[in-house]
Design an enzyme around this catalytic site. Structure first.
Site, short mmCIF file in Angstrom:
data_model
loop_
_atom_site.label_atom_id
_atom_site.label_comp_id
_atom_site.label_asym_id
_atom_site.label_seq_id
_atom_site.Cartn_x
_atom_site.Cartn_y
_atom_site.Cartn_z
N GLU A 166 4.08 -2.27 6.18
CA GLU A 166 3.40 -3.54 6.40
C GLU A 166 4.31 -4.78 6.43
OE1 GLU A 166 0.18 -3.79 3.57
OE2 GLU A 166 -0.91 -2.22 4.61
N GLU A 356 -2.67 4.72 5.33
CA GLU A 356 -3.48 4.24 4.20
C GLU A 356 -4.89 3.92 4.67
OE1 GLU A 356 -2.01 0.88 1.92
OE2 GLU A 356 0.03 1.67 2.00
O1 IDE Z 1 -4.56 -3.23 -1.53
C1 IDE Z 1 -4.53 -1.85 -1.43
C2 IDE Z 1 -3.24 -1.38 -0.76
C3 IDE Z 1 -1.98 -1.63 -1.60
O2 IDE Z 1 -2.13 -1.07 -2.89
C4 IDE Z 1 -0.79 -1.00 -0.84
O3 IDE Z 1 0.41 -1.03 -1.60
C5 IDE Z 1 -0.54 -1.74 0.45
O4 IDE Z 1 0.22 -0.95 1.36
C6 IDE Z 1 -1.82 -2.21 1.08
N1 IDE Z 1 -1.96 -2.88 2.22
C7 IDE Z 1 -3.25 -3.21 2.33
C8 IDE Z 1 -3.84 -4.00 3.47
N2 IDE Z 1 -3.16 -5.20 3.70
C9 IDE Z 1 -3.06 -6.28 2.85
C10 IDE Z 1 -3.48 -7.51 3.26
C11 IDE Z 1 -3.33 -8.61 2.44
C12 IDE Z 1 -2.73 -8.48 1.20
C13 IDE Z 1 -2.30 -7.22 0.79
C14 IDE Z 1 -2.46 -6.12 1.61
C15 IDE Z 1 -3.95 -2.70 1.29
N3 IDE Z 1 -3.05 -2.07 0.53
#
Ligand code: IDE
Length: 449
Positions: A166, A356
Site C-alpha cells: 500500500e 487483504e
Molecule cells: O486496517 C486493516 C488493515 C491493516 O491492518 C493492514 O496492515 C493494512 O495493510 C491495511 N490497509 C487497509 C486499507 N487501507 C487503509 C486506508 C486508510 C488507512 C489505513 C489503511 C486496511 N488494512
C-alpha cells in the site's frame, strides 16, 4: 448463489504484518522502526498502545503455524521487519533476524503452507527516517539492497514476493494526513514519496530478476484499491470521481502497468505541489520492471461528490445507508467485483491475488470458548461470492488472503479493532479460532461453499 467451487489450486490464505504481530521489539538485535518511535510518542496511538508485545509472534510462531495448519490454510502472507535484518537500515546484517525468518519459512513449508512475503509493510528502520526516510532518494537503493539480501536468504523456498504494501497509505496517511508513522502533514512531501516508493519497487523487481533465485518465482506489489462511485450523475460529481480515482488508484496502477503517471493527476500535482521529482530514466526503470502479479487489498468503496471549494481535488465523501464495520467502512462486496473487472478491463492484469480483505466488528468476545463473529463470516462469504463472479467473468484471480490470521496491533487504533479470524486475548496471548475461522476451514477443505 448455489454451491460454488473455486478453480483447482486456488490459494486460500490469511495475512499479517511484522509490526502488527511480532512484538519482541528489543529482542535479538532488532533495530528501532518508525512505528516504534511513533507508537511511543504520546497521543499518536489510541490508549497509548504500542507493538512492543503485540501477539508475541516472534516467540510463538511455531504455535501459530500449527494453528494455520489445523485451519488448513494453503497460503500465508507475512512481512519481514527490515529493522530485524538491517538494524540501521543498511550496512551490518543481523543474523538472528535472518534466522527467525528462515525458521518461520521452514515451519510453513513443513506444514504444507505456501509463504508469500511482503518486503515492506510500513516498519521503516528509524535510522533511515533520520536521514529523510522515503523522501531521501538513497533509501530506494537501500531498499533494493535489503530486498536482494532477502531473495538470497529465502529465495530458494519463497517463490512469491511483494515489494510494497500500500504505497498510497505509506505516502499519504503517514506524510500528508499525519495519522501513521512518521506523522507528517505535508502533501508535497507525500507526492514526492510516492515516486520514491515506486522507484524502490522497480529497483527491487530488477534485483529479483538478477538474484538468480527467481526461477519459478513471482514478484508483485500490493495496492489498496478503492472503486469510486458518484453520488449523482452530475458532471461535477463525475469530475470528483475522476480525481479520487486518480489520487487513490490510477496514480499507482498507471506507472506499474503502463510506465507513466496519469496525465491529469501529474499535471495537477506539478502545478499545485511542484512534485514529484522525476529524474531522467526513472519512468523507464519503472516501465521496464514488470510485475508477475498484482496484490489487491480491498475493504470498501468510496462514494464522492464535488466539494464546496473549487478545484480538481474538491471532493467530499458520502456515506450511503447500509452496513458499516467498526472502522466506519461500508460493507460493499459488489465493489470487489467492480474493482476486479475494472483492473481486468483497463490494465489487463496478469495474475491477481486478493492480498487483504476482512473486517473489524464489535462482535468479538469469547463466550463459553466461542467467538461468534457472524458478521465477519457473512462479510467474508459475500466477498468470496463477488470474487467468484469475477473469476467466472474472466479475471485471473489466483488466491485470497483474509485480513487477518489473528487479531493484532491495528496501527493508530492500537488493539481496539479486531480483524482476526483467530481471537487473541491480549492479557494471556491465548489464541482462540473464531466461528469465521472454523467456517473458513470448511471453505478451504471444500474449495468453496
Ligand atoms: O486496517 C486493516 C488493515 C491493516 O491492518 C493492514 O496492515 C493494512 O495493510 C491495511 N490497509 C487497509 C486499507 N487501507 C487503509 C486506508 C486508510 C488507512 C489505513 C489503511 C486496511 N488494512
Amino acid at each position: 448463489m448455489g454451491k460454488i467451487t473455486f478453480p483447482k489450486d486456488f490459494i486460500w490464505g490469511a495475512a499479517t504484518a511484522s509490526y502488527q504481530i511480532e512484538g519482541a521489539v528489543n529482542q535479538d538485535g532488532r533495530g528501532e522502526s518508525i512505528w516504534d518511535r511513533f507508537s511511543h510518542t504520546p497521543g499518536k496511538v489510541l490508549n497509548g498502545d504500542t507493538g512492543d508485545v503485540a501477539c508475541d509472534h516472534y516467540n510463538r510462531y511455531k504455535e501459530d503455524v500449527q494453528l494455520m495448519k489445523e485451519l488448513g490454510l494453503k497460503g500465508y502472507r507475512f512481512s519481514v521487519a527490515w529493522p530485524r535484518i538491517y538494524p540501521q537500515g543498511k550496512g551490518q546484517v543481523n543474523q538472528k533476524g535472518l534466522d527467525f525468518y528462515n525458521s518461520l519459512v521452514d515451519e510453513l513449508l513443513k506444514a504444507g503452507i505456501e509463504p508469500i512475503v511482503t518486503l515492506y509493510h510500513w516498519d521503516l528502520p528509524q535510522a533511515l527516517q533520520d536521514i529523510g526516510g522515503w523522501d531521501n532518494r538513497d533509501v530506494t537503493d537501500y531498499f533494493a539492497d535489503y530486498a536482494f539480501k532477502m531473495y538470497d536468504v529465502l529465495g530458494d523456498r519463497v517463490k512469491k514476493w511483494i515489494t510494497h504494501n500500500e504505497p498510497w497509505v505509506v505516502a499519504f496517511v503517514g506524510n500528508a494526513f499525519g495519522e501513521h508513522a512518521p506523522g507528517y502533514k505535508d502533501f508535497a512531501l507525500a507526492v514526492r514519496i510516492t515516486h520514491h516508493l515506486l522507484l524502490s519497487h522497480a529497483k527491487a523487481v530488477q534485483a529479483y530478476r538478477q538474484s538468480g533465485n527467481d526461477d519459478g518465482g513471482q514478484i508483485g506489489i500490493t495496492l489498496n484499491l478503492t472503486p469510486v462511485y458518484p453520488d449523482s450523475d452530475s458532471p461535477e460529481d463525475s469530475e470528483a470521481v475522476q480525481f479520487q480515482d486518480g489520487f487513490q488508484n490510477r496514480w499507482f496502477l498507471d506507472p506499474v502497468f503502463k510506465g507513466a503517471y496519469p496525465e491529469d493527476i501529474l499535471e495537477f500535482y506539478q502545478e499545485k505541489y511542484n512534485a514529484p521529482v522525476i529524474r531522467p530514466g526513472d519512468m523507464e526503470l519503472i516501465a521496464d520492471n514488470h510485475i508477475d502479479f498484482l496484490g489487491i487489498n480491498y475493504y470498501t468503496r468510496a462514494v464522492v461528490k464535488k466539494g464546496r471549494e473549487s478545484g480538481f481535488d474538491s471532493v467530499e465523501h458520502v456515506h450511503p445507508e447500509g452496513k458499516y464495520t467498526e472502522m466506519g467502512w461500508e460493507v460493499y462486496p459488489e465493489g470487489l467485483y467492480d474493482l476486479l473487472m475494472r483492473i481486468h478491463r483497463d490494465y489487463n492484469a496478469p495474475n491477481i491475488y486478493i492480498t487483504e480483505n476482512g473486517a473489524a466488528f464489535k462482535d468479538d468476545k469469547v463466550v463459553d470458548g466461542i467467538v461468534d463473529d457472524q458478521d465477519r463470516l457473512e462479510y467474508l462469504k459475500s466477498h468470496f461470492e463477488a470474487a467468484y463472479r469475477a473469476i467466472q467473468d474472466g479475471v485471473n484471480l489466483k488466491g485470497y488472503y483474509v485480513w487477518s490470521f489473528m487479531d493484532n496491533f491495528e496501527w493508530a487504533y492500537g488493539y481496539s479493532k479486531r480483524f482476526g479470524i483467530v481471537y487473541v486475548d491480549y492479557e494471556t496471548l491465548k489464541r482462540t479460532p473464531k466461528k469465521s475461522a472454523l467456517w473458513y476451514r470448511d471453505v478451504i477443505a471444500d474449495n468453496g461453499f
